[in-house]
Motif scaffolding. Structure first.
Motif, PDB file in Angstrom:
ATOM      1  N   LEU A   1       1.490   8.904   0.910  1.00 38.63           N
ATOM      2  CA  LEU A   1       0.685   8.016   1.819  1.00 38.63           C
ATOM      3  C   LEU A   1       1.127   8.125   3.261  1.00 38.63           C
ATOM      4  CD1 LEU A   1       0.336   4.573  -0.386  1.00 38.63           C
ATOM      5  CD2 LEU A   1      -0.974   6.572  -0.348  1.00 38.63           C
TER       6      LEU A   1
ATOM      7  N   ALA B   1       3.886   6.171   4.969  1.00 34.42           N
ATOM      8  CA  ALA B   1       3.495   4.915   4.678  1.00 34.42           C
ATOM      9  C   ALA B   1       4.015   4.385   3.563  1.00 34.42           C
ATOM     10  CB  ALA B   1       1.929   4.695   4.670  1.00 34.42           C
TER      11      ALA B   1
ATOM     12  N   GLU C   1      -2.563   2.693   5.037  1.00 37.63           N
ATOM     13  CA  GLU C   1      -2.429   4.361   4.947  1.00 37.63           C
ATOM     14  C   GLU C   1      -3.690   4.472   5.431  1.00 37.63           C
ATOM     15  OE1 GLU C   1      -4.750   3.167   1.220  1.00 37.63           O
ATOM     16  OE2 GLU C   1      -2.815   2.428   2.216  1.00 37.63           O
TER      17      GLU C   1
END
Length: 336
Positions: A209, A216, A224
């Protein structure tokens, strides 16, 4: 006041909680279908509520969910911000009111399971607006897969890139939304893949992500705006997923769900960057057969189908339990 048991083919009395763009669209689709009596709407935005009530033929405008649940409804359409979906749906179901809820049904699998359990306990019809199932040609694509006409499915490719992203602040707060582009966009395609394949178990998940180009951390920190994941299903099929907000894709959006088997393939794809126009094709080697294409007013079809089933006296449908499996897969994408 608790809703009574609806007689088959009586027009169900519906309320609409949240009549922004999506809620208003579903309201108008149900109104056009004639499948239900539109009784009342509620939305914090008074202008939107009154405009929707007028579109519904002059139904009542009520202040909140409590007032809707006192209005003698048979069914409630929920189109509010995601954080409220589970609680609002459960409150309605426990009052004996059937529910049609915008996706996501909840922010995670545990919340989704509680909503489904409430529907089962109340024996009331629960629908979720996973609307891409209802694009013309998609039911035929699913039939081809289920009948084995594409052979053994070993690969599924899913993509949903939205060049713009949401315009409401709550989408960017995981506590309110449940996540970013995975929760907003990928939920449709993960559902489409699992539903088409008959909900096989997800054996393994790998994912990455990103938020603003940086890694993320699941549901903690910034949500995300790009995700890539691979899901390995029972039987060995590999599902490859990519989704994003604000990707410089050269067009408004890219949407694809392609299924490849030992006997051929089939795919749903959007046309020319459109959010609304789709083709569904079957592949045999280098040849393709068009199964469906635009124009197709598919957006409100799920809501209309739910209202029609309610008019027929439908109660709890165990098929909705598949939505929990979809949320479980999303949870694993966030936690992988």
């Amino acid at each position: 006041m608790t809703a009574g048991v609806l007689s088959p083919r009586a027009r169900p009395r519906l309320g609409f909680l949240g009549v922004g763009w999506i809620g208003r669209n579903r309201l108008e689709a149900v109104a056009r279908s004639g499948q239900a009596e539109l009784v009342a709407v509620s939305d914090p935005a008074e202008v939107a509520a009154r405009a929707a009530a007028e579109a519904a033929g002059g139904c009542a405008v009520l202040p909140d969910l409590d007032a809707l649940l006192e209005a003698g409804l048979d069914g409630l359409v929920v189109a509010t911000p995601s954080a409220a979906h589970a609680e609002q749906a459960i409150r309605a179901l426990r009052r004996g009111v059937a529910v049609f809820c915008q996706k996501p049904l909840a922010r995670d699998a545990a919340e989704a399971a509680r909503v489904v359990a409430a529907a089962r306990e109340a024996d009331r019809l629960l629908g979720v607006d996973l609307s891409y199932r209802f694009v013309r040609g998609v039911p035929e694509l699913r039939r081809l897969v289920q009948a084995g006409e594409l052979g053994r499915i070993y690969a599924v490719e899913l993509a949903f890139h939205n060049a713009y992203g949401p315009d409401k602040p709550w989408f960017y707060d995981a506590r309110l939304s449940g996540g970013g582009c995975v929760m907003d966009l990928a939920i449709h395609l993960v559902d489409l893949a699992l539903w088409t394949l008959g909900f096989p178990a997800v054996r393994h998940v790998e994912s990455r992500l990103f938020a603003g180009g940086a890694p993320a951390r699941g549901r903690s920190g910034p949500v995300e705006d790009y995700a890539a994941a691979t899901l390995t299903l029972d039987g060995g099929a590999a599902v490859r997923l990519a989704c994003s907000w604000k990707l410089p894709a050269g067009q408004d959006c890219v949407i694809e769900a392609a299924f490849y088997g030992t006997g051929g393939g089939a795919a749903l794809r959007n046309v020319g960057g459109s959010f609304f126009d789709f083709t569904v094709d079957r592949f045999r080697g280098t040849a393709r057969e068009r199964l469906a294409g635009p124009p197709d007013a598919w957006g409100g079809r799920a809501a209309v189908g739910w209202a029609a089933a309610l008019a027929e006296g439908a109660r709890f449908d165990p098929a909705v339990e598949g939505v929990v499996a979809v949320h479980e897969a999303l949870d694993r994408i966030y936690g992988a």
